[in-house]
Scaffold this motif. Structure first.
Motif, PDB file in Angstrom:
ATOM      1  N   ALA A 116       3.562  10.395   7.023  1.00  9.25           N
ATOM      2  CA  ALA A 116       4.853  10.458   7.719  1.00  9.25           C
ATOM      3  C   ALA A 116       5.935   9.743   6.907  1.00  9.25           C
ATOM      4  O   ALA A 116       7.084  10.185   6.863  1.00  9.25           O
ATOM      5  N   HIS A 117       5.571   8.645   6.249  1.00 11.14           N
ATOM      6  CA  HIS A 117       6.535   7.927   5.393  1.00 11.14           C
ATOM      7  C   HIS A 117       6.940   8.784   4.186  1.00 11.14           C
ATOM      8  O   HIS A 117       8.053   8.653   3.677  1.00 11.14           O
ATOM      9  N   THR A 175      -4.123  -0.466   6.107  1.00 15.10           N
ATOM     10  CA  THR A 175      -3.608  -1.485   7.028  1.00 15.10           C
ATOM     11  C   THR A 175      -4.000  -1.201   8.483  1.00 15.10           C
ATOM     12  O   THR A 175      -3.629  -1.958   9.378  1.00 15.10           O
ATOM     13  N   GLY A 176      -4.690  -0.067   8.716  1.00 12.59           N
ATOM     14  CA  GLY A 176      -5.046   0.305  10.088  1.00 12.59           C
ATOM     15  C   GLY A 176      -4.185   1.435  10.624  1.00 12.59           C
ATOM     16  O   GLY A 176      -4.470   1.986  11.688  1.00 12.59           O
ATOM     17  N   GLU A 177      -3.113   1.768   9.921  1.00 16.32           N
ATOM     18  CA  GLU A 177      -2.260   2.907  10.293  1.00 16.32           C
ATOM     19  C   GLU A 177      -2.928   4.221   9.877  1.00 16.32           C
ATOM     20  O   GLU A 177      -3.852   4.230   9.055  1.00 16.32           O
ATOM     21  N   GLY A 197       0.829  -1.206   0.000  1.00 20.40           N
ATOM     22  CA  GLY A 197       0.000   0.000   0.000  1.00 20.40           C
ATOM     23  C   GLY A 197       0.864   1.257   0.000  1.00 20.40           C
ATOM     24  O   GLY A 197       0.603   2.215  -0.741  1.00 20.40           O
ATOM     25  N   LEU A 198       1.922   1.236   0.805  1.00 17.32           N
ATOM     26  CA  LEU A 198       2.833   2.388   0.859  1.00 17.32           C
ATOM     27  C   LEU A 198       3.527   2.598  -0.490  1.00 17.32           C
ATOM     28  O   LEU A 198       3.683   3.739  -0.946  1.00 17.32           O
ATOM     29  N   HIS A 199       3.915   1.512  -1.127  1.00 20.23           N
ATOM     30  CA  HIS A 199       4.590   1.651  -2.426  1.00 20.23           C
ATOM     31  C   HIS A 199       3.638   2.250  -3.455  1.00 20.23           C
ATOM     32  O   HIS A 199       4.032   3.065  -4.285  1.00 20.23           O
ATOM     33  N   HIS A 200       2.381   1.866  -3.392  1.00 18.82           N
ATOM     34  CA  HIS A 200       1.358   2.488  -4.229  1.00 18.82           C
ATOM     35  C   HIS A 200       1.271   3.988  -3.934  1.00 18.82           C
ATOM     36  O   HIS A 200       1.188   4.809  -4.863  1.00 18.82           O
ATOM     37  N   ASP A 201       1.297   4.357  -2.657  1.00 22.29           N
ATOM     38  CA  ASP A 201       1.226   5.783  -2.274  1.00 22.29           C
ATOM     39  C   ASP A 201       2.442   6.550  -2.796  1.00 22.29           C
ATOM     40  O   ASP A 201       2.298   7.678  -3.275  1.00 22.29           O
ATOM     41  N   TYR A 202       3.625   5.947  -2.679  1.00 24.29           N
ATOM     42  CA  TYR A 202       4.835   6.608  -3.217  1.00 24.29           C
ATOM     43  C   TYR A 202       4.696   6.840  -4.724  1.00 24.29           C
ATOM     44  O   TYR A 202       5.017   7.907  -5.228  1.00 24.29           O
ATOM     45  N   GLU A 203       4.258   5.817  -5.425  1.00 25.82           N
ATOM     46  CA  GLU A 203       4.107   5.912  -6.882  1.00 25.82           C
ATOM     47  C   GLU A 203       3.161   7.054  -7.256  1.00 25.82           C
ATOM     48  O   GLU A 203       3.472   7.892  -8.108  1.00 25.82           O
ATOM     49  N   ARG A 204       2.026   7.133  -6.613  1.00 26.70           N
ATOM     50  CA  ARG A 204       1.038   8.156  -6.935  1.00 26.70           C
ATOM     51  C   ARG A 204       1.548   9.551  -6.565  1.00 26.70           C
ATOM     52  O   ARG A 204       1.410  10.512  -7.327  1.00 26.70           O
ATOM     53  N   TRP A 205       2.186   9.631  -5.412  1.00 26.76           N
ATOM     54  CA  TRP A 205       2.710  10.904  -4.895  1.00 26.76           C
ATOM     55  C   TRP A 205       3.828  11.437  -5.782  1.00 26.76           C
ATOM     56  O   TRP A 205       3.846  12.624  -6.143  1.00 26.76           O
ATOM     57  N   ARG A 238      -3.267   4.316   0.551  1.00 27.10           N
ATOM     58  CA  ARG A 238      -3.507   2.866   0.655  1.00 27.10           C
ATOM     59  C   ARG A 238      -2.787   2.260   1.846  1.00 27.10           C
ATOM     60  O   ARG A 238      -3.241   1.279   2.416  1.00 27.10           O
ATOM     61  N   HIS A 239      -1.631   2.859   2.240  1.00 31.40           N
ATOM     62  CA  HIS A 239      -0.928   2.353   3.430  1.00 31.40           C
ATOM     63  C   HIS A 239      -1.831   2.397   4.659  1.00 31.40           C
ATOM     64  O   HIS A 239      -1.734   1.529   5.542  1.00 31.40           O
TER      65      HIS A 239
END
Lengths: 139, 139, 139
Positions: free
Chosen positions: B91-92, B84-86, A58-66, B80-81
């Motif tokens: 912050a990332h 996961t409940g976060e 999910g975080l990698h998806h967020d990085y990509e979009r950002w 999307r991160h």
């Protein structure tokens, strides 16, 4: 003082991707025999990054979009670099946000990491062979 | 070659803050006994930064506002991160802009700094115990 | 272990510019006599960067335009840092995107670089004398 050098090679099949390289860096540190020191891990290409963050899809998806918001690939004609015949100006910008390199402490022969730290190769202009340098110094 | 390791611990009472850690890094360098070398200072958490800039309250206000524009905390559901409940995806992202680590030269036993350089811990997801690694190598 | 230190001085005649310093860093590495090690290259000022990317004028134009979008110089009154009488708050922000420092591997006495890697001094608040630190360690 000991030193050790290894190249990691990649051919990412898409334009952009994040690849977890923690295991390969750990292996290089083991092979170096260094117990206390530093390891430098850097992209050898200027359209790619090495960075440390979470291995969470999910975080990698967020990085990509950002990153696409901060430095969009399209329209390619918005960038003067692309007047040279390239279409990767955005990749040079994204790489600055995510960084070229990380330096990690080696303690008792291992990467001295917090719980969630993982090392990633960030590709922003893939579909060709590219490499990362791992350089260990210490003793 | 000498090496030295120290952890600095923080529990920032707010979600975000900048904490000047220059004095603690200087003390670690003194204790290491290293006269010529490098010191690595890195966040061990992936929602925090270590960076070098000015100890000026107005600038810290500007960083806070700017980072919130580049990677807003709200709405948390945009990331999307956070599925996961976060609630800390932002912050990332902020941590990538400000960086994970700094490497500082040690010359004649001291941080080899320009006039205004100060080292900060940048917290983007606080209100719990987190740490920074200081690793010194040299001789 | 050997160590070596050199300062590079700049007086950029414009507010912002990118200066290729690869040759000066290579010369410092040669003079150090280090065959295997690391070189740290960092801005000693907090409104300037050292970074690695392409020596291509179109790309530098793109960086300039992009950084002005991410952290505009004008209006200067938008930044609390500028209440101190400065007008360079934007320079402190731009420097975080581009980074303070690079660490480069030294292998067989040379900068261990990919084909297109070049080291730049990024000035965001010029028209005065400023400096970069080169610190080499290794053997």
């Amino acid at each position: 003082m000991k030193s050790y050098r290894r190249e990691l090679w990649f051919e990412v099949p898409t334009r952009r991707a994040f690849v977890n390289i923690t295991g390969e860096v750990e292996e290089a540190v083991r092979e170096s025999g260094v117990q206390e020191g530093l390891v430098l891990v850097n992209a050898m290409h200027i359209t790619a990054s090495v960075f440390i963050n979470d291995d969470e899809a999910g975080l990698h998806h967020d990085y990509e979009r950002w990153l696409e918001e901060l430095a969009p690939h399209q329209p390619v004609a918005q960038y003067r670099h692309n007047d040279t015949g390239e279409d990767n100006a955005d990749a040079h910008l994204k790489r600055q946000v995510m960084g070229r390199e990380v330096v990690v402490a080696i303690t008792e022969g291992r990467l001295d990491f917090g719980t969630w730290e993982q090392i990633f190769y960030g590709e922003f202009d893939g579909r060709r062979r590219k490499r990362v340098l791992v350089k260990v110094i210490g003793e």
